[in-house]
Design a protein around this motif. Structure first.
Motif, PDB file in Angstrom:
ATOM      1  N   MET A   1       0.845  -1.202   0.000  1.00  0.00           N
ATOM      2  CA  MET A   1       0.000   0.000   0.000  1.00  0.00           C
ATOM      3  C   MET A   1       0.875   1.245   0.000  1.00  0.00           C
ATOM      4  O   MET A   1       2.071   1.171   0.242  1.00  0.00           O
ATOM      5  CB  MET A   1      -0.890  -0.001   1.244  1.00  0.00           C
ATOM      6  CG  MET A   1      -0.121  -0.052   2.556  1.00  0.00           C
ATOM      7  SD  MET A   1      -1.239  -0.183   3.964  1.00  0.00           S
ATOM      8  CE  MET A   1      -1.913  -1.812   3.731  1.00  0.00           C
ATOM      9  N   TYR A   2       0.233   2.360  -0.291  1.00  0.00           N
ATOM     10  CA  TYR A   2       0.911   3.644  -0.111  1.00  0.00           C
ATOM     11  C   TYR A   2       0.742   4.041   1.347  1.00  0.00           C
ATOM     12  O   TYR A   2      -0.233   3.632   1.987  1.00  0.00           O
ATOM     13  CB  TYR A   2       0.306   4.699  -1.036  1.00  0.00           C
ATOM     14  CG  TYR A   2       0.594   4.422  -2.480  1.00  0.00           C
ATOM     15  CD1 TYR A   2       1.792   4.835  -3.055  1.00  0.00           C
ATOM     16  CD2 TYR A   2      -0.308   3.714  -3.260  1.00  0.00           C
ATOM     17  CE1 TYR A   2       2.077   4.554  -4.383  1.00  0.00           C
ATOM     18  CE2 TYR A   2      -0.030   3.425  -4.590  1.00  0.00           C
ATOM     19  CZ  TYR A   2       1.157   3.851  -5.141  1.00  0.00           C
ATOM     20  OH  TYR A   2       1.442   3.554  -6.443  1.00  0.00           O
ATOM     21  N   TRP A   3       1.650   4.862   1.828  1.00  0.00           N
ATOM     22  CA  TRP A   3       1.540   5.288   3.219  1.00  0.00           C
ATOM     23  C   TRP A   3       0.218   6.010   3.462  1.00  0.00           C
ATOM     24  O   TRP A   3      -0.397   5.860   4.516  1.00  0.00           O
ATOM     25  CB  TRP A   3       2.733   6.168   3.618  1.00  0.00           C
ATOM     26  CG  TRP A   3       3.922   5.345   3.973  1.00  0.00           C
ATOM     27  CD1 TRP A   3       4.923   4.926   3.143  1.00  0.00           C
ATOM     28  CD2 TRP A   3       4.223   4.796   5.273  1.00  0.00           C
ATOM     29  NE1 TRP A   3       5.828   4.155   3.834  1.00  0.00           N
ATOM     30  CE2 TRP A   3       5.429   4.066   5.141  1.00  0.00           C
ATOM     31  CE3 TRP A   3       3.606   4.859   6.517  1.00  0.00           C
ATOM     32  CZ2 TRP A   3       6.021   3.402   6.219  1.00  0.00           C
ATOM     33  CZ3 TRP A   3       4.195   4.193   7.591  1.00  0.00           C
ATOM     34  CH2 TRP A   3       5.387   3.476   7.435  1.00  0.00           C
TER      35      TRP A   3
ATOM     36  N   ASP B   1      -4.205   6.322   6.078  1.00  0.00           N
ATOM     37  CA  ASP B   1      -5.003   7.404   6.662  1.00  0.00           C
ATOM     38  C   ASP B   1      -6.329   6.865   7.202  1.00  0.00           C
ATOM     39  O   ASP B   1      -6.898   7.416   8.143  1.00  0.00           O
ATOM     40  CB  ASP B   1      -5.283   8.499   5.610  1.00  0.00           C
ATOM     41  CG  ASP B   1      -4.017   9.281   5.270  1.00  0.00           C
ATOM     42  OD1 ASP B   1      -3.007   9.121   5.993  1.00  0.00           O
ATOM     43  OD2 ASP B   1      -4.027  10.043   4.286  1.00  0.00           O
ATOM     44  N   ASN B   2      -6.810   5.779   6.597  1.00  0.00           N
ATOM     45  CA  ASN B   2      -8.055   5.162   7.061  1.00  0.00           C
ATOM     46  C   ASN B   2      -7.889   4.426   8.386  1.00  0.00           C
ATOM     47  O   ASN B   2      -8.868   4.106   9.052  1.00  0.00           O
ATOM     48  CB  ASN B   2      -8.571   4.146   6.029  1.00  0.00           C
ATOM     49  CG  ASN B   2      -8.795   4.783   4.680  1.00  0.00           C
ATOM     50  OD1 ASN B   2      -9.260   5.915   4.614  1.00  0.00           O
ATOM     51  ND2 ASN B   2      -8.456   4.062   3.617  1.00  0.00           N
TER      52      ASN B   2
ATOM     53  N   PRO C   1      -5.524   5.059  11.294  1.00  0.00           N
ATOM     54  CA  PRO C   1      -4.440   5.780  11.992  1.00  0.00           C
ATOM     55  C   PRO C   1      -3.819   4.946  13.119  1.00  0.00           C
ATOM     56  O   PRO C   1      -2.618   5.008  13.350  1.00  0.00           O
ATOM     57  CB  PRO C   1      -5.133   7.033  12.547  1.00  0.00           C
ATOM     58  CG  PRO C   1      -6.591   6.754  12.482  1.00  0.00           C
ATOM     59  CD  PRO C   1      -6.797   5.779  11.379  1.00  0.00           C
ATOM     60  N   HIS C   2      -4.639   4.163  13.786  1.00  0.00           N
ATOM     61  CA  HIS C   2      -4.113   3.352  14.871  1.00  0.00           C
ATOM     62  C   HIS C   2      -3.148   2.298  14.329  1.00  0.00           C
ATOM     63  O   HIS C   2      -2.114   2.012  14.914  1.00  0.00           O
ATOM     64  CB  HIS C   2      -5.264   2.693  15.632  1.00  0.00           C
ATOM     65  CG  HIS C   2      -4.803   1.927  16.820  1.00  0.00           C
ATOM     66  ND1 HIS C   2      -4.411   2.547  17.990  1.00  0.00           N
ATOM     67  CD2 HIS C   2      -4.601   0.598  17.000  1.00  0.00           C
ATOM     68  CE1 HIS C   2      -4.022   1.622  18.849  1.00  0.00           C
ATOM     69  NE2 HIS C   2      -4.121   0.430  18.268  1.00  0.00           N
ATOM     70  N   PHE C   3      -3.521   1.741  13.182  1.00  0.00           N
ATOM     71  CA  PHE C   3      -2.671   0.721  12.568  1.00  0.00           C
ATOM     72  C   PHE C   3      -1.361   1.335  12.083  1.00  0.00           C
ATOM     73  O   PHE C   3      -0.313   0.707  12.169  1.00  0.00           O
ATOM     74  CB  PHE C   3      -3.426   0.058  11.404  1.00  0.00           C
ATOM     75  CG  PHE C   3      -2.718  -1.157  10.868  1.00  0.00           C
ATOM     76  CD1 PHE C   3      -2.702  -2.338  11.596  1.00  0.00           C
ATOM     77  CD2 PHE C   3      -2.069  -1.116   9.647  1.00  0.00           C
ATOM     78  CE1 PHE C   3      -2.049  -3.451  11.121  1.00  0.00           C
ATOM     79  CE2 PHE C   3      -1.406  -2.231   9.164  1.00  0.00           C
ATOM     80  CZ  PHE C   3      -1.405  -3.400   9.897  1.00  0.00           C
ATOM     81  N   ARG C   4      -1.430   2.571  11.589  1.00  0.00           N
ATOM     82  CA  ARG C   4      -0.197   3.228  11.147  1.00  0.00           C
ATOM     83  C   ARG C   4       0.795   3.328  12.302  1.00  0.00           C
ATOM     84  O   ARG C   4       1.978   3.082  12.148  1.00  0.00           O
ATOM     85  CB  ARG C   4      -0.477   4.630  10.615  1.00  0.00           C
ATOM     86  CG  ARG C   4       0.842   5.371  10.403  1.00  0.00           C
ATOM     87  CD  ARG C   4       0.755   6.668   9.669  1.00  0.00           C
ATOM     88  NE  ARG C   4      -0.511   7.341   9.869  1.00  0.00           N
ATOM     89  CZ  ARG C   4      -1.111   8.054   8.931  1.00  0.00           C
ATOM     90  NH1 ARG C   4      -0.547   8.182   7.756  1.00  0.00           N
ATOM     91  NH2 ARG C   4      -2.248   8.647   9.171  1.00  0.00           N
ATOM     92  N   ARG C   5       0.264   3.661  13.463  1.00  0.00           N
ATOM     93  CA  ARG C   5       1.152   3.767  14.618  1.00  0.00           C
ATOM     94  C   ARG C   5       1.781   2.419  14.945  1.00  0.00           C
ATOM     95  O   ARG C   5       2.960   2.335  15.306  1.00  0.00           O
ATOM     96  CB  ARG C   5       0.356   4.308  15.810  1.00  0.00           C
ATOM     97  CG  ARG C   5       1.246   4.418  16.979  1.00  0.00           C
ATOM     98  CD  ARG C   5       0.836   5.405  18.005  1.00  0.00           C
ATOM     99  NE  ARG C   5       1.602   5.113  19.204  1.00  0.00           N
ATOM    100  CZ  ARG C   5       1.166   5.301  20.428  1.00  0.00           C
ATOM    101  NH1 ARG C   5      -0.022   5.806  20.619  1.00  0.00           N
ATOM    102  NH2 ARG C   5       1.923   4.992  21.448  1.00  0.00           N
ATOM    103  N   GLU C   6       0.996   1.354  14.781  1.00  0.00           N
ATOM    104  CA  GLU C   6       1.555   0.023  15.015  1.00  0.00           C
ATOM    105  C   GLU C   6       2.660  -0.311  14.023  1.00  0.00           C
ATOM    106  O   GLU C   6       3.664  -0.922  14.373  1.00  0.00           O
ATOM    107  CB  GLU C   6       0.464  -1.039  14.919  1.00  0.00           C
ATOM    108  CG  GLU C   6      -0.333  -1.126  16.185  1.00  0.00           C
ATOM    109  CD  GLU C   6      -1.362  -2.223  16.092  1.00  0.00           C
ATOM    110  OE1 GLU C   6      -1.030  -3.304  15.579  1.00  0.00           O
ATOM    111  OE2 GLU C   6      -2.496  -1.978  16.521  1.00  0.00           O
TER     112      GLU C   6
END
Lengths: 238, 238
Positions: free
Chosen positions: A116-118, A122-123, A125-130
């Motif tokens: 995926m793209y970073w 955005d959908n 956000p919690h997962f991005r932090r992980e």
């Protein structure tokens, strides 16, 4: 063993992960690879290992040789360095900064990868932090890895390297912890700045001293008592 | 050069950074260190370099020796490995996983450090993401670093290591890019798995071939033409 990574596994909401897999399959961002297949990964994208394991490999085409005619030959034999595994549930990305290149290979059969793209995160956000925390953890492991590579004796580097790898990826076995997939002596040599031949010889020594053992299909294990010795010697030091 | 890190500098709201410094000073989480002073850093805390530079050093007390009487001696001479710098505006943290330990030293005089718990960043969620992105970037650099350490010839590892370091921390100088603080040959040797003596000899060779040069107080520089040669050889290859 495997404490940090399994802790992060436990805290990961399974639901988000399942949603991401679904999203990736829907959007054709999901593919399964066979053993040793190269992942056509590009810089700037984020990759997640859904199943199996990825082998990261680096190539440095730095040559201090001033013999221009030799440069072609040198480039052909550019050393591939084993940089580690990325297991299921873990992210990876490819960096390229001339004259260095990274590549990712499927280390075992049926390895599935999502990309995926970073900004797709955005959908979630919690997962991005992980994901970012997982990279932070990978960075910590690499600092330990670099620490052991600084040891002067090859056999110490070898034992340190195997210890780190098995601590992170090892699975409990009858007498300790075992790396669940094979790693060739050439791959080990590339990681610790040595050769296949030397690694084979030193692995023999480590086996003799019962600091490592091998299981079945050439899987490398750390016997429980060897782990105790390693940790004990440091505790005594403090 | 320095592109990724200066890009992240540019995007960092100066205001947040200033607020964090103010907060840290108010809460006695701010201290200035003199050259080579050890930062009394603990695991679990987050450290930010406000000014100066930090030198990260790792120690691995892995010994494959089965001679128990030698273990004390071996521990005393445990190799310290140079693991890199952390510059102003960058975060660092200490990991300890027996038998490995990390330590941080103030590399230059008047290095100021701020520390906090991760949950302190709850007040600055945007800043937390920047910190995590900085660790992600550091991880990428370490993968490149490991790639060059996989090269078989010490002189190639040396040139690759210096290139990476100067790319990240170098400052423009009259004829290229220059590391703004000194690094001893022993420190370089510890990072690339070699000795002070060998590094001194190979640095001489690199200087002769005009792949590096030194400036004033023993600062290491990459001349512009050497950078072009490095990058050109790779571009041609593709």
């Amino acid at each position: 063993m495997n404490s940090s990574s399994s802790a992060s596994e436990a805290s990961r909401p399974f639901l988000t992960w399942q949603r991401i897999i679904d999203w990736a399959q829907e959007h054709y961002r999901y593919r399964t690879f066979s053993k040793d297949e190269r992942i056509p990964a590009r810089t700037g994208l984020l990759y997640l290992v859904q199943r199996g394991a990825i082998r990261l490999v680096g190539t440095a085409q730095v040559s201090a040789s001033n013999d221009k005619s030799a440069s072609k030959l040198l480039n052909q034999t550019a050393d591939e360095t084993f940089l580690g595994f990325v297991g299921a549930g873990q992210p990876f990305e490819i960096v390229a900064q001339s004259p260095f290149t990274l590549q990712a290979y499927s280390h075992i059969d049926q390895t599935s990868v999502v990309w995926m793209y970073w900004h797709d995160l955005d959908n979630w956000p919690h997962f991005r932090r992980e994901v970012l925390d997982a990279f932070r953890y990978q960075h910590q492991r690499k600092l330990l890895w670099l620490s052991t590579l600084g040891q002067r004796r090859t056999i110490d580097r070898l034992l340190g390297f195997l210890t780190l790898l098995i601590e992170e990826f090892g699975e409990p076995c009858s007498n300790g912890y075992c790396l669940p997939f094979p790693l060739t002596h050439a791959q080990i040599g590339s990681a610790i700045g040595s050769t296949r031949v030397t690694v084979t010889r030193l692995m023999g020594k480590l086996r003799q001293r019962e600091l490592i053992c091998t299981k079945g299909d050439n899987l490398i294990c750390l016997p429980s008592q060897a782990i105790e010795i390693l940790h004990h010697s440091t505790i005594v030091e403090r």
